[in-house]
Design a protein around this motif. Structure first.
Motif, PDB file in Angstrom:
ATOM      1  N   GLU A 121       0.835  -1.203   0.000  1.00 39.81           N
ATOM      2  CA  GLU A 121       0.000   0.000   0.000  1.00 39.81           C
ATOM      3  C   GLU A 121       0.870   1.254   0.000  1.00 39.81           C
ATOM      4  OE1 GLU A 121      -2.937   2.341   3.131  1.00 39.81           O
ATOM      5  OE2 GLU A 121      -2.604   0.202   3.407  1.00 39.81           O
ATOM      6  N   ALA A 122       1.888   1.257   0.830  1.00 41.35           N
ATOM      7  CA  ALA A 122       2.774   2.413   0.932  1.00 41.35           C
ATOM      8  C   ALA A 122       3.519   2.660  -0.370  1.00 41.35           C
ATOM      9  CB  ALA A 122       3.751   2.204   2.084  1.00 41.35           C
ATOM     10  N   LYS A 123       4.014   1.600  -0.989  1.00 41.21           N
ATOM     11  CA  LYS A 123       4.711   1.748  -2.264  1.00 41.21           C
ATOM     12  C   LYS A 123       3.770   2.300  -3.334  1.00 41.21           C
ATOM     13  CE  LYS A 123       7.265  -1.781  -3.491  1.00 41.21           C
ATOM     14  NZ  LYS A 123       7.745  -3.171  -3.656  1.00 41.21           N
ATOM     15  N   ALA A 124       2.504   1.878  -3.308  1.00 39.51           N
ATOM     16  CA  ALA A 124       1.526   2.397  -4.263  1.00 39.51           C
ATOM     17  C   ALA A 124       1.302   3.894  -4.044  1.00 39.51           C
ATOM     18  CB  ALA A 124       0.212   1.629  -4.146  1.00 39.51           C
ATOM     19  N   ARG A 125       1.268   4.330  -2.792  1.00 44.35           N
ATOM     20  CA  ARG A 125       1.116   5.764  -2.506  1.00 44.35           C
ATOM     21  C   ARG A 125       2.336   6.548  -3.003  1.00 44.35           C
ATOM     22  NH1 ARG A 125      -3.958   7.309   0.091  1.00 44.35           N
ATOM     23  NH2 ARG A 125      -4.845   5.303   0.658  1.00 44.35           N
ATOM     24  N   LEU A 126       3.515   5.992  -2.774  1.00 45.06           N
ATOM     25  CA  LEU A 126       4.732   6.651  -3.242  1.00 45.06           C
ATOM     26  C   LEU A 126       4.736   6.740  -4.772  1.00 45.06           C
ATOM     27  CD1 LEU A 126       7.476   7.867  -2.369  1.00 45.06           C
ATOM     28  CD2 LEU A 126       8.433   5.569  -2.607  1.00 45.06           C
ATOM     29  N   ASP A 127       4.352   5.679  -5.434  1.00 41.93           N
ATOM     30  CA  ASP A 127       4.271   5.690  -6.897  1.00 41.93           C
ATOM     31  C   ASP A 127       3.259   6.732  -7.375  1.00 41.93           C
ATOM     32  OD1 ASP A 127       6.150   3.668  -7.011  1.00 41.93           O
ATOM     33  OD2 ASP A 127       4.683   2.072  -7.365  1.00 41.93           O
ATOM     34  N   HIS A 128       2.139   6.834  -6.671  1.00 43.22           N
ATOM     35  CA  HIS A 128       1.115   7.814  -7.038  1.00 43.22           C
ATOM     36  C   HIS A 128       1.666   9.235  -6.894  1.00 43.22           C
ATOM     37  CE1 HIS A 128      -2.570  10.238  -6.758  1.00 43.22           C
ATOM     38  NE2 HIS A 128      -3.121   9.287  -7.476  1.00 43.22           N
ATOM     39  N   LEU A 129       2.363   9.494  -5.812  1.00 44.07           N
ATOM     40  CA  LEU A 129       2.973  10.816  -5.626  1.00 44.07           C
ATOM     41  C   LEU A 129       3.967  11.105  -6.743  1.00 44.07           C
ATOM     42  CD1 LEU A 129       3.497  13.384  -3.919  1.00 44.07           C
ATOM     43  CD2 LEU A 129       5.178  12.038  -2.628  1.00 44.07           C
ATOM     44  N   GLU A 130       4.769  10.138  -7.096  1.00 49.81           N
ATOM     45  CA  GLU A 130       5.764  10.324  -8.156  1.00 49.81           C
ATOM     46  C   GLU A 130       5.092  10.620  -9.499  1.00 49.81           C
ATOM     47  OE1 GLU A 130       9.470  10.705  -9.879  1.00 49.81           O
ATOM     48  OE2 GLU A 130       8.986  10.576  -7.755  1.00 49.81           O
ATOM     49  N   GLY A 133       2.010  13.828  -8.477  1.00 51.99           N
ATOM     50  CA  GLY A 133       2.297  14.963  -7.602  1.00 51.99           C
ATOM     51  C   GLY A 133       1.419  14.942  -6.359  1.00 51.99           C
ATOM     52  N   ASN A 134       1.545  15.977  -5.562  1.00 54.91           N
ATOM     53  CA  ASN A 134       0.806  16.077  -4.304  1.00 54.91           C
ATOM     54  C   ASN A 134      -0.696  16.085  -4.520  1.00 54.91           C
ATOM     55  OD1 ASN A 134       2.677  16.195  -2.098  1.00 54.91           O
ATOM     56  ND2 ASN A 134       3.375  18.162  -2.899  1.00 54.91           N
ATOM     57  N   SER A 135      -1.374  15.345  -3.685  1.00 58.51           N
ATOM     58  CA  SER A 135      -2.841  15.307  -3.662  1.00 58.51           C
ATOM     59  C   SER A 135      -3.240  14.838  -2.270  1.00 58.51           C
ATOM     60  CB  SER A 135      -3.383  14.340  -4.718  1.00 58.51           C
ATOM     61  OG  SER A 135      -3.058  13.002  -4.367  1.00 58.51           O
ATOM     62  N   ASP A 136      -4.511  14.829  -1.987  1.00 69.22           N
ATOM     63  CA  ASP A 136      -4.952  14.317  -0.689  1.00 69.22           C
ATOM     64  C   ASP A 136      -4.741  12.810  -0.575  1.00 69.22           C
ATOM     65  OD1 ASP A 136      -5.636  16.851   0.093  1.00 69.22           O
ATOM     66  OD2 ASP A 136      -7.760  16.623  -0.378  1.00 69.22           O
ATOM     67  N   PHE A 137      -4.498  12.126  -1.682  1.00 69.32           N
ATOM     68  CA  PHE A 137      -4.273  10.685  -1.707  1.00 69.32           C
ATOM     69  C   PHE A 137      -2.848  10.330  -1.287  1.00 69.32           C
ATOM     70  CE2 PHE A 137      -3.212   6.689  -3.888  1.00 69.32           C
ATOM     71  CZ  PHE A 137      -4.241   5.876  -3.422  1.00 69.32           C
ATOM     72  N   ALA A 138      -1.884  11.153  -1.690  1.00 73.57           N
ATOM     73  CA  ALA A 138      -0.468  10.918  -1.402  1.00 73.57           C
ATOM     74  C   ALA A 138       0.247  12.265  -1.474  1.00 73.57           C
ATOM     75  CB  ALA A 138       0.125   9.951  -2.415  1.00 73.57           C
ATOM     76  N   TYR A 139       1.029  12.578  -0.449  1.00 65.99           N
ATOM     77  CA  TYR A 139       1.619  13.913  -0.395  1.00 65.99           C
ATOM     78  C   TYR A 139       2.925  13.910   0.387  1.00 65.99           C
ATOM     79  CZ  TYR A 139      -1.261  13.624   3.860  1.00 65.99           C
ATOM     80  OH  TYR A 139      -1.867  13.209   5.022  1.00 65.99           O
ATOM     81  N   ASP A 140       3.648  15.012   0.227  1.00 66.14           N
ATOM     82  CA  ASP A 140       4.850  15.235   1.013  1.00 66.14           C
ATOM     83  C   ASP A 140       4.655  16.487   1.863  1.00 66.14           C
ATOM     84  OD1 ASP A 140       5.313  17.408  -0.721  1.00 66.14           O
ATOM     85  OD2 ASP A 140       6.800  16.322  -1.904  1.00 66.14           O
ATOM     86  N   TRP A 141       5.707  16.936   2.525  1.00 64.15           N
ATOM     87  CA  TRP A 141       5.588  18.086   3.434  1.00 64.15           C
ATOM     88  C   TRP A 141       5.063  19.325   2.718  1.00 64.15           C
ATOM     89  CZ3 TRP A 141       5.672  16.606   8.216  1.00 64.15           C
ATOM     90  CH2 TRP A 141       6.541  15.614   8.659  1.00 64.15           C
TER      91      TRP A 141
END
Length: 156
Positions: A121-130, A133-141
């Motif tokens: 699940e975490a890897k999928a979120r990281l892939d989504h961010l990559e 970009g930032n969204s409410d689904f996956a984000y950085d600082w």
């Protein structure tokens, strides 16, 4: 909702290399501090003796990839741990132990209070961010306008 985070990195040297000793020898101390912090919920723990997840290798094609994952009650509590504790001193030394990443290596996302995320699940979120970009689904600082410590305290 709670916040989950994943941080990955490619080790510069094998974990038992003497150049990794200061990192490895302090993992248990930093992890124990995280577990005592207000808002800490859970962290990924491997089967090894290093007090962390360094024995986990979620990237089968690259055994030098390491992973850290945790869940916190709020992003503010995660921020306090990352930037206002001894963790920040080790973060500032990351170039000694980890290669610079050409892609995103850190992601946060909301999780239900009872949910413990999987590495997949975490890897999928990281892939989504990559990819997106930032969204409410996956984000950085940078996605969190009220969180500012990363801007002033991160290393270049």
């Amino acid at each position: 909702m709670h916040v989950a985070e994943l941080n990955i990195g490619r080790l510069n040297y094998p974990i038992d290399d003497p150049r990794m000793a200061d990192f490895v020898n302090n993992l248990e101390r930093v992890n124990a501090m995280a577990e005592r912090m207000p808002g800490f919920v859970w962290r990924l723990i491997g089967d090894g003796s290093n007090g962390g997840a360094l024995d986990l290798r979620p990237y089968a094609h690259d055994p030098m990839m390491a992973v850290n994952m945790s869940v916190w009650e709020t992003v503010e509590q995660l921020e306090a741990f990352v930037w206002k504790t001894v963790h920040q001193r080790f973060y500032n030394r990351k170039a000694e132990w980890f290669e610079p990443m050409k892609s995103h290596h850190f992601v946060m996302w909301p999780v239900e209070e009872v949910h413990i995320p999987s590495v997949e699940e975490a890897k999928a979120r990281l892939d989504h961010l990559e990819t997106h970009g930032n969204s409410d689904f996956a984000y950085d600082w940078a996605h969190l306008e009220h969180i500012k410590l990363w801007m002033s305290q991160r290393c270049g």
